[in-house]
Write an enzyme that holds these catalytic residues in place. Structure first.
Site, PDB file in Angstrom:
ATOM      1  N   HIS A 184      -7.573  -5.906   0.201  1.00  0.00           N
ATOM      2  CA  HIS A 184      -6.336  -5.155   0.427  1.00  0.00           C
ATOM      3  C   HIS A 184      -5.707  -5.576   1.756  1.00  0.00           C
ATOM      4  O   HIS A 184      -6.397  -5.714   2.771  1.00  0.00           O
ATOM      5  CB  HIS A 184      -6.680  -3.664   0.460  1.00  0.00           C
ATOM      6  CG  HIS A 184      -5.503  -2.736   0.461  1.00  0.00           C
ATOM      7  ND1 HIS A 184      -4.726  -2.510  -0.646  1.00  0.00           N
ATOM      8  CD2 HIS A 184      -4.990  -1.946   1.439  1.00  0.00           C
ATOM      9  CE1 HIS A 184      -3.794  -1.616  -0.372  1.00  0.00           C
ATOM     10  NE2 HIS A 184      -3.925  -1.271   0.912  1.00  0.00           N
ATOM     11  N   SER A 220       0.839  -1.196   0.000  1.00  0.00           N
ATOM     12  CA  SER A 220       0.000   0.000   0.000  1.00  0.00           C
ATOM     13  C   SER A 220       0.880   1.254   0.000  1.00  0.00           C
ATOM     14  O   SER A 220       1.668   1.452  -0.918  1.00  0.00           O
ATOM     15  CB  SER A 220      -0.951  -0.040   1.199  1.00  0.00           C
ATOM     16  OG  SER A 220      -1.965   0.922   1.098  1.00  0.00           O
ATOM     17  N   GLU A 248      -9.148  -5.839  -3.931  1.00  0.00           N
ATOM     18  CA  GLU A 248      -8.577  -4.809  -3.055  1.00  0.00           C
ATOM     19  C   GLU A 248      -9.668  -3.999  -2.355  1.00  0.00           C
ATOM     20  O   GLU A 248      -9.606  -3.702  -1.160  1.00  0.00           O
ATOM     21  CB  GLU A 248      -7.704  -3.854  -3.885  1.00  0.00           C
ATOM     22  CG  GLU A 248      -6.531  -4.487  -4.601  1.00  0.00           C
ATOM     23  CD  GLU A 248      -5.278  -4.576  -3.744  1.00  0.00           C
ATOM     24  OE1 GLU A 248      -5.322  -4.165  -2.567  1.00  0.00           O
ATOM     25  OE2 GLU A 248      -4.255  -5.053  -4.257  1.00  0.00           O
TER      26      GLU A 248
END
Length: 477
Positions: free
Chosen positions: A398, A186, A306
């Site tokens: 995610h 990320s 995600e």
């Protein structure tokens, strides 16, 4: 080996299973007082042996929103000396090395996270013959505000200082300073993409892994608006001089108020690297497309879903209507055909699921495909994490892959996202690929070429797919 001499003094670690661990080892001076909003400076040398058994302080930050806080543990440890690293080195000791080095840059939207998160324990890497280093850096306003009287991208400058510390000190811990792989997820991956484009970071690492964070940055005007909004909340000018007169706690609270309600997929004010003409001369995607860091092998990829980390916990999935989907597509200039194709590939999907799939591809999967295409013929490897978590219906969301990469499925942090019965063979495969890449530059499957090979981890096994969901990717040109 429990005592190691660094360039600034000796540190005493602690022997744990498969590793000797050194926590909270300073790589820069505390960025407080007059050092706030200044480039990182070397730490003051110390006399005697510094204890490095416990995690050090975490950077100032505000907590995740409640729905995410239950899924993403984010410990807070008070203290000013938060520019430090943790080091896990194989129990065999430095004489058995030199070992490959992996440097972890944590995520958290550049305003959350730390190297004290339990999921980032590097024991499994040390067990498998890798020195694992995890990095803290300045977050939020302190690390990424755009101010006329301070350097931009201070958080990135911290990361570079940490990598310079690794270059100069990791050999004492048994690591090979000539074989360093940076990896992050990320915001950590976004940071690494920026470092790949930053001339000042050249030569500090040999390989890079980008997990669910694309090459991106914003122009100064964008970050200036966010900075000014925070300054307005505080009632001070948007300058470093003025911010230094305000307590860090007040700055963090104003930051929380300004950023409330946004997320990486739906937008809103946020912190991003800035194309400042200095540390970042140009947008990272443009720099990498024209060949910057072309000699650095890359491993890049996403999770399949995600978006579910942001859409499911807060109920956004249910709130998106067909009209909301159409309006969102108009705002993002998404071709009308895209909704039909994505919908046909997901029979029975709700509008929120279609919007999430579009957002996942637009913001993450497509940039990685373009990056790989620009480097065709080089050493670029692409993966996708597809195992669906049963927790809250999060699916392959995610951050879910981190517990597999670190081989930490037995940890409470991993249970929060993946549950208690996540498949260990998948962690064996994923962790093994990451360590192989750090050791040799080859994670175990074919490098990117015209056949578009993607190693898909799960849902049942790990196997290569060629050009997966090509009909969807082709919609975007």
């Amino acid at each position: 080996m429990t005592v190691v001499a660094t360039a600034y003094g000796e540190v005493r670690g602690v022997r744990e299973e498969h590793a000797t661990v050194f926590r909270g080892v300073p790589y820069a001076a505390p960025p407080v007082g007059a050092r706030r909003f200044r480039a990182p400076e070397p730490p003051e040398p110390w006399e005697g042996v510094r204890d490095a058994a416990a995690y050090g302080p975490t950077a100032p930050k505000h907590p995740y929103a409640p729905a995410l806080a239950e899924l993403l543990p984010d410990p807070v440890i008070p203290g000013d000396d938060f520019l430090h690293v943790n080091v896990w080195t194989p129990a065999a000791g430095p004489d058995a090395g030199p070992f490959p080095v992996m440097v972890w840059v944590h995520g958290g939207s550049l305003c959350h996270g730390s190297n004290a998160v339990g999921l980032y324990d590097g024991t499994s890497f040390a067990r498998d013959g890798v020195v694992l280093v995890s990095v803290n850096y300045r977050l939020g306003t302190e690390g990424f505000a755009f101010l006329p009287d301070a350097p931009a991208n201070l958080g990135l400058r911290d990361q570079i200082a940490a990598l310079e510390w690794v270059r100069d000190n990791v050999a004492a811990f048994g690591g090979d300073p000539g074989n360093v792989t940076v990896f992050g997820e990320s915001a950590g991956a976004i940071s690494i993409a920026a470092l790949l484009a930053a001339p000042r970071a050249a030569g500090l690492f040999r390989r890079a892994v980008l997990q669910s964070g694309p090459p991106t940055a914003v122009p100064p005007a964008t970050m200036r608006r966010t900075t000014r909004a925070i300054a307005k909340r505080l009632g001070v000018p948007a300058t470093a001089e003025a911010f230094r007169t305000v307590s860090t706690a007040r700055v963090v609270e104003a930051q929380r108020e300004v950023l409330a309600g946004g997320n990486p997929l739906t937008g809103g004010p946020s912190f991003q690297p800035v194309v400042d003409g200095d540390l970042l001369p140009e947008h990272p995607a443009a720099a990498l497309a024209r060949g910057a860091s072309g000699d650095v092998p890359l491993l890049v990829g996403t999770t399949t879903e995600e978006y579910r980390l942001w859409f499911v916990p807060g109920g956004l999935m249910e709130r998106v209507s067909p009209l909301g989907l159409r309006l969102a597509m108009l705002r993002k200039r998404v071709p009308r055909a895209a909704a039909r194709v994505y919908g046909a590939n997901r029979p029975g999907a709700r509008p929120g699921e279609i919007l999430g799939a579009l957002a996942t591809d637009l913001l993450l999967r497509l940039p990685y495909n373009r990056l790989a295409d620009a480097r065709t013929g080089g050493s670029t490897y692409v993966y996708e994490f597809a195992w669906p978590s049963p927790v809250l219906g999060l699916g392959a969301c995610h951050a879910l892959e981190i517990g597999f990469v670190f081989d930490r499925l037995d940890s409470p942090d991993a249970h929060a996202l993946a549950g208690a019965d996540a498949p260990q063979p998948l962690a064996d495969a994923m962790h093994g690929a990451w360590t192989a890449f750090a050791r040799t530059g080859d994670p175990g499957w074919r490098a990117w070429d015209e056949t578009r090979p993607v190693m898909v981890f799960g849902p049942d096994t790990a196997e290569v797919a060629h050009a997966p969901r090509e009909d969807e990717r082709a919609l975007w040109g």
